[in-house]
Design a protein around this motif. Structure first.
Motif, PDB file in Angstrom:
ATOM      1  N   LEU A 143       0.827  -1.209   0.000  1.00 14.89           N
ATOM      2  CA  LEU A 143       0.000   0.000   0.000  1.00 14.89           C
ATOM      3  C   LEU A 143       0.861   1.258   0.000  1.00 14.89           C
ATOM      4  O   LEU A 143       0.533   2.243  -0.671  1.00 14.89           O
ATOM      5  CB  LEU A 143      -0.937  -0.009   1.204  1.00 14.89           C
ATOM      6  CG  LEU A 143      -1.947  -1.164   1.241  1.00 14.89           C
ATOM      7  CD1 LEU A 143      -2.808  -1.085   2.497  1.00 14.89           C
ATOM      8  CD2 LEU A 143      -2.826  -1.174  -0.005  1.00 14.89           C
ATOM      9  N   MET A 148      -0.998   5.082  -1.413  1.00 15.77           N
ATOM     10  CA  MET A 148      -2.426   5.135  -1.129  1.00 15.77           C
ATOM     11  C   MET A 148      -2.830   6.516  -0.628  1.00 15.77           C
ATOM     12  O   MET A 148      -2.126   7.140   0.166  1.00 15.77           O
ATOM     13  CB  MET A 148      -2.791   4.072  -0.083  1.00 15.77           C
ATOM     14  CG  MET A 148      -4.275   3.885   0.093  1.00 15.77           C
ATOM     15  SD  MET A 148      -4.604   2.577   1.284  1.00 15.77           S
ATOM     16  CE  MET A 148      -3.870   3.289   2.745  1.00 15.77           C
ATOM     17  N   ILE A 155      -9.681  -1.723   2.106  1.00 14.12           N
ATOM     18  CA  ILE A 155      -8.993  -2.456   1.054  1.00 14.12           C
ATOM     19  C   ILE A 155      -9.901  -3.606   0.638  1.00 14.12           C
ATOM     20  O   ILE A 155     -10.291  -4.441   1.458  1.00 14.12           O
ATOM     21  CB  ILE A 155      -7.644  -3.000   1.537  1.00 14.12           C
ATOM     22  CG1 ILE A 155      -6.719  -1.852   1.943  1.00 14.12           C
ATOM     23  CG2 ILE A 155      -6.996  -3.861   0.465  1.00 14.12           C
ATOM     24  CD1 ILE A 155      -6.429  -0.871   0.828  1.00 14.12           C
ATOM     25  N   ALA A 223      -8.141   0.069  -3.235  1.00 12.78           N
ATOM     26  CA  ALA A 223      -8.355   0.979  -2.117  1.00 12.78           C
ATOM     27  C   ALA A 223      -9.603   1.819  -2.405  1.00 12.78           C
ATOM     28  O   ALA A 223      -9.712   2.448  -3.463  1.00 12.78           O
ATOM     29  CB  ALA A 223      -7.144   1.887  -1.922  1.00 12.78           C
TER      30      ALA A 223
END
Length: 250
Positions: A143, A148, A155, A223
């Motif tokens: 991530l 992110m 997630i 995400a």
């Protein structure tokens, strides 16, 4: 000295804490949300235990002689069989959604990344348990590599197993579990590459939750800021189709 908090102690402690919350509990809406089984369980575990509290890890001599497969034992789709026949050389994990740097990662890249090993117990909702040694890459590393965005709250894990009618398995976790030190994308079990039955080539291990959260046959992670548009909006295949709790903490 380490302190082990059992589920019973957790619930009793939460009840004692709530005994002094008369003003909060007097609000019917808050009371219904707080005391629903899932919300209460999540609130109690997250409130009374450190967010990075570790699931118990075991010694090598405690590893189960057989590690049963939970859920699907073989996706058996043409696409998956083609990947398997090729030794998963053409398999890629896509990382998309609320990220600034989408990724497409091969199994060889996962093997080359820093990894973690942990011997933990898998608890299945069907009532059985098994202890296994997992090796994989911390989800947090992936991530962070994908950069992110701050707006991401969950997630979503998308899998290769067809659950019927063209519906592939999917699950989701929040950021507390996504960044937990024991949450890994595992490619090996008991020092061997994952078998098909146990989720080859890559599966999630989120050690503080029940087995159905341990998504197998991973193909993509995404995400998102809401689960409302994922499946029927409850965050996972069994949550949507069988009424399972979204939060399955143990």
């Amino acid at each position: 000295m380490s302190i082990i908090i059992t589920r019973r102690a957790l619930v009793l402690g939460a009840a004692a804490t709530l005994a002094g919350c008369d003003r909060l509990a007097s609000n019917a809406t808050i009371r219904r949300a707080l005391f629903s089984a899932e919300n209460f369980h999540q609130w109690a575990q997250r409130s009374l235990m450190a967010r990075n509290a570790m699931a118990r890890e075991f010694h090598p001599d405690q590893i189960s002689p057989i590690f049963r497969a939970n859920g699907t034992a073989n996706p058996n789709t043409p696409e998956y069989k083609a990947l398997w026949r090729g030794g998963f050389a053409d398999w890629r994990l896509r990382v998309t959604g609320l990220v600034d740097r989408p990724l497409s990662l091969s199994l060889a890249q996962f093997h080359a990344m820093p990894h973690r090993e942990q011997i933990t117990r898998h608890d299945c909702v069907e009532g059985w348990s098994a202890i296994g040694k997992w090796r994989g890459v911390p989800l947090s590393l992936i991530l962070n590599a994908a950069r992110m965005r701050d707006t991401a709250r969950y997630i979503v894990l998308r899998c290769a197993d067809d659950m019927g009618g063209g519906k592939a398995y999917y699950e989701s976790i929040d950021m507390v579990d996504a960044f937990h030190p024991q949450t890994i994308l595992a490619f090996a079990l008991n020092d061997r590459p994952l078998s098909v039955a146990n989720g080859a080539p890559l599966r999630l291990r989120v050690e503080r939750q029940l087995g159905y959260k341990q998504a197998k046959y991973l193909m993509a992670i995404e995400a998102v800021n809401s689960l409302s548009q994922i499946g029927r909006g409850k965050g996972g295949f069994w949550e949507d189709h069988a009424g399972y709790d979204w939060y399955a903490g143990i």
